[in-house]
Design an enzyme around this catalytic site. Structure first.
Site, PDB file in Angstrom:
ATOM      1  N   SER A   1       0.813  -1.221   0.000  1.00  0.00           N
ATOM      2  CA  SER A   1       0.000   0.000   0.000  1.00  0.00           C
ATOM      3  C   SER A   1       0.844   1.269   0.000  1.00  0.00           C
ATOM      4  CB  SER A   1      -0.934   0.011   1.213  1.00  0.00           C
ATOM      5  OG  SER A   1      -0.188   0.073   2.410  1.00  0.00           O
TER       6      SER A   1
ATOM      7  N   ASP B   1      -0.799   5.366  12.497  1.00  0.00           N
ATOM      8  CA  ASP B   1      -0.710   3.907  12.643  1.00  0.00           C
ATOM      9  C   ASP B   1       0.726   3.392  12.538  1.00  0.00           C
ATOM     10  OD1 ASP B   1      -0.119   4.001   9.941  1.00  0.00           O
ATOM     11  OD2 ASP B   1      -1.980   3.053   9.287  1.00  0.00           O
TER      12      ASP B   1
ATOM     13  N   HIS C   1       1.431   4.086   7.561  1.00  0.00           N
ATOM     14  CA  HIS C   1       1.070   4.932   6.418  1.00  0.00           C
ATOM     15  C   HIS C   1       1.403   6.378   6.729  1.00  0.00           C
ATOM     16  CE1 HIS C   1      -1.590   1.341   6.039  1.00  0.00           C
ATOM     17  NE2 HIS C   1      -1.235   1.444   4.777  1.00  0.00           N
TER      18      HIS C   1
END
Lengths: 213, 213, 213, 213, 213, 213, 213, 213
Positions: free
Chosen positions: E15, E191, E194
């Site tokens: 991601s 988190d 990210h």
């Protein structure tokens, strides 16, 4: 009532019948009968004869002509094994000749209309306890309007088929004409086809009178 | 062309004029003129006389009657200080009498229609270099249809006011009638009021012919 | 008009043609012709020759190059059996060379462009009553801009093919150039490709003049 | 770096600055700095001088001209009590003269532009530790394009004001010109104004070089 | 720069690489490179070496582990025939062991991680002009946090593979650690995985320094 | 249970309390208590003591610090005339100091935190039958993490206030610590603040044990 | 029919009446009467007596109790100057006592219900040509269910008020009870309050029988 | 606790179990267990025995009857290789007989219900360490309501099967009955099937008591 208790009645047609019914089969929990005359027929029968347990299934599909009915006849009528069947078709068969005059392959002329409808009725009638044929209509007071004239001729075909195959005949055009004496078509509908709740009540009452509720 | 270079033209009316124009003022970047006849008038003038620099502002509002025009006349016409003005109003004044016959307070009768329109025109004309008055219309071939008859009478009022106040008169009903000779109204519109692009082109061409483009 | 009454005209191209047309075939009820020049061509022909009954089908697809036309030629042109065909292609063939210079496999050079377009025209022309070839364009006044120069060279290829295959040639670049004398490109379009309604009217008028309406 | 640790830097401008920043004040959790050059400036400074603790606030508003800055100067600049201020304005002042030539009241001519910008700078400079003035730009290689010519003249005004008021001058047009030697404007942007990330990186790097990071 | 002009660089990962890139292939018009470090790498190279014409393709996919890379290696790496390749994988291989401890079949232990990554690198390296291997990272200052410890061990595996296969090694964890001296992890990300634009800039700068821009 | 039958309990706090509760007052039909610990407290009490008829109202608001509570205390606590009140506040007071270190005016230091909370409690306690004070928490095992250290100090302030004003003290941090012995924080939450249903159950059970259910 | 031609009938109530009616006044073009019994009453009267021209306005509001009617009585009843008025209220007055037993301030006990309803009726009746009072109902066969028992007591209050003020009394509970002999409540409605079209038809038929259609 | 550490527990059922769980398998990051009793069971076990590491998978599907379970048994139970299994099914088997009495093919009579459930249990039990059978329920206090009576008979079938196949038996109806002594069903649910969080807590507590947590 002519329809025996515990019968299954399938009602097939175009957008006037469809009115947002459930897919692929128009019955079940929630507003699966759509919000048109089929739902009103269901409610009128249910309240008039609450112990008759008539099961109604709406199989209308918007935009359909009699050609489209023929294509989906096996899955949408025969496979459901109805005791009773009602058919109201023909509006789009006529309408496309006026709103889409150049797309001639979309037009279903009166001869083809009669031929296909006769074939569907003739092969299915023996398996049915009862059949209801409703005419198409045009909510237009001027009987010499070309689209009204053509729609009337399709209605006469329906009448003949009903007579020849022991069907209950519902003259929806006559039902609208009776009320158009008192009001301009614009009061019932802007496009002269898709009516208000009042228009659907006219259709529903014509139906329940036809089947003797 | 009758409209002088660098003029500002305000076009006011109902949903036929509006067609999704920008708010609060119908001009600017993007499709701010809406997607109806006003946008076509703009394009036809722009391509025919590319150096004329006519500035067009769309001030149509859906659902308006002449009463609504009167209420917003100060902000939506006078404050914009137009050199030229076009008005097309009356369809809803008539329509409500047929689709909402019971709501009589929504109806604008022909007398009131003529009175208000005359007052607006009379007080504004002196400040304008030019004025265009377009009739309302009903896309119905049957001239004895009651709504068509009434619409025609409103059109005659527009013609009289145009004549009395040095306005260019655009007979939109006649423009539609010429084409209805060749096709059923359903080809142009389902509700006989809101037309296809072809119908808007008929209106735009009637306008540009009227102003001599 | 050069197009005979009752003819079917298919118009194929890229996003300038597409403009949100109906899928899979760009005709039918509602705004199925998209909101670009095809819809204006339809309206201009319909109002100018209301009894000609020309049937117009929009087969434009956003982002297409001539390679994409070739791939969908069978289903999107031949299967529709048009009497007349118009083609406007080439903008993306050129544009990708400037906005995506590194993705060389996306570029359609002028030689390949001419070869494919010639092949499509040569094999299809015999089945057509008439063919219209419209050049690609770039709404840029500066003729020495590299993208304008390349676009002009593609336009010359279109002219040659039109001449060799008995097609009506529409020089859309010239049509834009005539109006750019009077205004900066920013007035017609921010990206120099996708124009306002005025730009689409320029295209539509060039087309109808070409076919003699 | 010329900006002292713990300074607050407000960056004001139009859509190039805005890029979706948070409202009413462009800072806070999440992508509150927008996704344009301001966010890149923040990241470049943060990574180069991680202990400088420069606080950056994005106060750009899409569509703004220098007139709009003047109207919101109190709330959007002075009330925030910045130590440093950057201004990039003028693109819309010029652009409207080309994409909206008829709406003359939307145009901000070069004289008015210089006058208002001077006034804002002159009254605010004394309260600032530092001021950065960035020119407007047009991503067009052709220096004789009328809009490029006009944009250049606005840039010269910015240069003069910077010189007169002890501001750091950032020539964004020169920064773009250096890269346009190697590529067509279409590679950076379709409308020659709103650039890709590469274009915003050009702006951000010009800024950080200007302030000595 | 170590990457030769006109090279094609494919960047694959999870991601952090993906960031909303275009599907199925992460390049093309618009924001097709996503809004993470790949887009910044592209902009930094483009502005630093504007005539290098490096073509960058983002093939990251959110949630991927090295097992997922293996499954899509043929279509997403080999079929694209890159000259250069960068790989950043391992975060999810570790993360699932901590946020989904009970779903053991989702975990990719360090041995399996090293084995698959080695196999991918060993078979692909001969076809590449250059390879960049980036470590996974955890934005956590406490080096004895169990997830940080495990992530560091995966990073050491990457370092060994890079050394054995002539790859440029990018220690992203070290890059983050350098900045974490000055700020709490919460400043960069909630988190710890990210990151904000600043965090992506750290990754992008580590990359461009690694390839010598 | 310490809460008498038929009591009204208002629970106020930040996003952990809010969890999508109804506005402006968090009670009523449907999921008006939000989907966090308040809803679980309600269900646990309702099932444990079904005839107690405790009425619970959720007045949490996402993002709140103790300053925000103070501002809405009159409308959101006093006007509701609670018999019992619970307060869980402080997470954002601490968090902003770490995720937004530069926006110092957003920070609520421990002194101000204690002062405001004391004032709210001191003035309200006399009107209450009971008061519950819950500590803020940080789901982080490393007790020397700076944010954990600061959060613990805020928790100690809550403990002191509870002791001084006859309030039931709920140590939510201790409740989380007990379970963190067995799992990494990532199992309960990615951002170490907003927990899964398990985390909310921990809070709810700590509450009901505190009030003796 | 008891209602004279050209009368205006306002129908007020709660969600059973509302059913998505137009705001602020429930009449006009489109489905402005909602899709419940009011729309069916309109259609039944319209088809039965097409020249009666009864104008029906739906003023139901979801969630209303008799207290809410009192608050909006001036604007929503008196200002509309009805000739006839129908009221169906009380379901929520009772329901809240069962689904929200703790929120006692939401409950409208039978004494208050009777007092407010009497006051509204007594002051309004003299201005009306006719008044219709419909009982609230609960679609539950078990007459000893506590909510059914309470609902019946509210219905008796309606009966007394109707008798005392010359109103037509419609016992909707009796209408439902007649049909519940033949089916379980689940066939008509899942929540025993909001019925299917059949349930609304029961209400509509009870109404039209009451007014003698 | 009867469930051994590190066991995998699959919970299957209808909408009461489903509650929006993840597809195709109800576990993973985020709220994949749905927001009903399964999620509460998970949280209660996790907090009570934090080191037990029970893995729970929600395989409920809205609208299911025991026939539907049979169809998806291989993929949705057996393929997941559970150590423990819980089943709560039967509500829709009964409900359709009351809300859809005419669609007899949708009804699953008690004999068929028992036969299928027995077959599923008998063939699966040998592979399981433990099995939990939960009765269906109807939140209706009146035990002579026909739907309540029928639901009770299905519950007795579940009890017999549990007894015959060494399953833990959970009488959910008894759990609801205990609380209905104190409140009307409307307090827990409008449709007497889908309960509030309190209702799901009742189910979850019945479950955890059954398995000895």
């Amino acid at each position: 009532m002519k329809i025996a208790p515990n019968s299954k009645l399938v009602m097939i047609g175009d957008s006037i019948t469809d009115c947002g019914r459930a897919l692929p089969v128009g019955e079940g929990l929630g507003p699966s009968l759509g919000n048109g005359y089929v739902s009103l027929v269901d409610a009128l029968i249910r309240t008039a004869v609450p112990n008759a347990n008539i099961r109604i299934i709406n199989m209308g599909t918007s935009g359909n002509t009699v050609r489209d009915l023929q294509e989906r006849w096996q899955t949408d009528v025969l496979d459901l094994q109805p005791d009773w069947l009602s058919i109201m078709i023909g509006i789009n068969d006529v309408w496309r000749q006026f709103d889409s005059p150049l797309q001639k392959e979309w037009h279903v002329g009166v001869e083809e209309y009669g031929r296909i409808l006769t074939q569907l009725v003739a092969t299915t009638r023996p398996q049915l306890q009862g059949l209801v044929l409703m005419t198409p209509y045009f909510i237009e007071s001027n009987k010499s309007d070309p689209m009204r004239e053509m729609m009337d001729s399709y209605g006469r075909v329906v009448k003949e088929i009903a007579s020849a195959h022991d069907a209950i005949f519902i003259d929806t055009q006559a039902a609208f004409d009776r009320i158009l004496v008192h009001m301009h078509p614009m009061f019932l509908t802007w496009d002269r086809i898709h009516p208000s709740v009042t228009g659907h009540m006219i259709l529903a009452q014509a139906f329940v009178q036809g089947v003797g509720v």
